[in-house]
Design a protein around this motif. Structure first.
Motif, PDB file in Angstrom:
ATOM      1  N   ILE A  59       0.868  -1.178   0.000  1.00  0.00           N
ATOM      2  CA  ILE A  59       0.000   0.000   0.000  1.00  0.00           C
ATOM      3  C   ILE A  59       0.905   1.229   0.000  1.00  0.00           C
ATOM      4  O   ILE A  59       1.806   1.338   0.832  1.00  0.00           O
ATOM      5  CB  ILE A  59      -0.905   0.039   1.255  1.00  0.00           C
ATOM      6  CG1 ILE A  59      -1.818  -1.194   1.315  1.00  0.00           C
ATOM      7  CG2 ILE A  59      -1.737   1.316   1.269  1.00  0.00           C
ATOM      8  CD1 ILE A  59      -2.636  -1.278   2.594  1.00  0.00           C
ATOM      9  N   LYS A  73       0.780   5.543   7.901  1.00  0.00           N
ATOM     10  CA  LYS A  73       1.589   4.322   7.782  1.00  0.00           C
ATOM     11  C   LYS A  73       1.758   3.669   9.157  1.00  0.00           C
ATOM     12  O   LYS A  73       1.550   2.464   9.308  1.00  0.00           O
ATOM     13  CB  LYS A  73       2.954   4.665   7.175  1.00  0.00           C
ATOM     14  CG  LYS A  73       3.917   3.494   7.155  1.00  0.00           C
ATOM     15  CD  LYS A  73       5.298   3.907   6.681  1.00  0.00           C
ATOM     16  CE  LYS A  73       6.283   2.774   6.915  1.00  0.00           C
ATOM     17  NZ  LYS A  73       7.622   3.089   6.468  1.00  0.00           N
ATOM     18  N   GLU A  77       0.288   0.006  10.204  1.00  0.00           N
ATOM     19  CA  GLU A  77       1.199  -1.039  10.692  1.00  0.00           C
ATOM     20  C   GLU A  77       0.748  -1.540  12.060  1.00  0.00           C
ATOM     21  O   GLU A  77       0.802  -2.743  12.343  1.00  0.00           O
ATOM     22  CB  GLU A  77       2.636  -0.523  10.734  1.00  0.00           C
ATOM     23  CG  GLU A  77       3.235  -0.383   9.346  1.00  0.00           C
ATOM     24  CD  GLU A  77       4.613   0.258   9.324  1.00  0.00           C
ATOM     25  OE1 GLU A  77       5.299   0.112   8.303  1.00  0.00           O
ATOM     26  OE2 GLU A  77       5.002   0.909  10.325  1.00  0.00           O
ATOM     27  N   TYR A  81      -1.116  -4.210   9.089  1.00  0.00           N
ATOM     28  CA  TYR A  81      -0.771  -4.105   7.668  1.00  0.00           C
ATOM     29  C   TYR A  81       0.739  -4.280   7.538  1.00  0.00           C
ATOM     30  O   TYR A  81       1.505  -3.681   8.282  1.00  0.00           O
ATOM     31  CB  TYR A  81      -1.239  -2.764   7.090  1.00  0.00           C
ATOM     32  CG  TYR A  81      -2.746  -2.719   6.942  1.00  0.00           C
ATOM     33  CD1 TYR A  81      -3.343  -2.925   5.709  1.00  0.00           C
ATOM     34  CD2 TYR A  81      -3.564  -2.522   8.051  1.00  0.00           C
ATOM     35  CE1 TYR A  81      -4.719  -2.912   5.578  1.00  0.00           C
ATOM     36  CE2 TYR A  81      -4.948  -2.521   7.931  1.00  0.00           C
ATOM     37  CZ  TYR A  81      -5.524  -2.717   6.693  1.00  0.00           C
ATOM     38  OH  TYR A  81      -6.890  -2.720   6.567  1.00  0.00           O
ATOM     39  N   VAL A  84       3.313  -1.283   4.086  1.00  0.00           N
ATOM     40  CA  VAL A  84       2.842   0.083   3.866  1.00  0.00           C
ATOM     41  C   VAL A  84       4.048   0.975   3.592  1.00  0.00           C
ATOM     42  O   VAL A  84       5.033   0.947   4.322  1.00  0.00           O
ATOM     43  CB  VAL A  84       2.076   0.612   5.097  1.00  0.00           C
ATOM     44  CG1 VAL A  84       1.515   1.998   4.820  1.00  0.00           C
ATOM     45  CG2 VAL A  84       0.956  -0.347   5.480  1.00  0.00           C
TER      46      VAL A  84
END
Length: 99
Positions: A59, A73, A77, A81, A84
């Motif tokens: 992403i 971001k 995270e 995720y 990123v």
């Protein structure tokens, strides 16, 4: 690892399908955008379901200068995720480069 505007421009020019998210406000997006999905930073926690399927995909997040996207971001995270990347310098750098 974050991404430079040069690398992003190169990948867009090649026609790569990117998961690109713009975390600026709507008025900023309306003034100038590069075709990303608009999810303003303040709305991100309430709109995670829209990007849930991207949890393990790359992403790319951008904003005006790179500050808000850096926060986005970190938040993503913290939500699990795994890939990123912040667009360094944001749209200020993008426009300064004449893209």
């Amino acid at each position: 690892m974050d991404i430079t505007i040069e690398e992003l421009k190169e990948r867009l020019d090649k026609g790569e399908a990117l998961n690109l998210i713009d975390v600026r406000e709507e008025y900023e997006f309306d003034e100038f955008n590069i075709g990303a999905k608009l999810i303003p930073l303040g709305e991100l926690p309430d709109r995670l379901d829209e990007i849930e399927a991207l949890k393990d995909q790359e992403i790319l997040i951008h904003c005006r200068s790179g500050a808000r996207s850096g926060r986005a971001k970190e938040y993503l995270e913290s939500e699990g995720y795994t890939n990123v990347r912040n667009v360094l310098g944001g749209m200020l750098a993008w426009q300064a480069a004449g893209y």
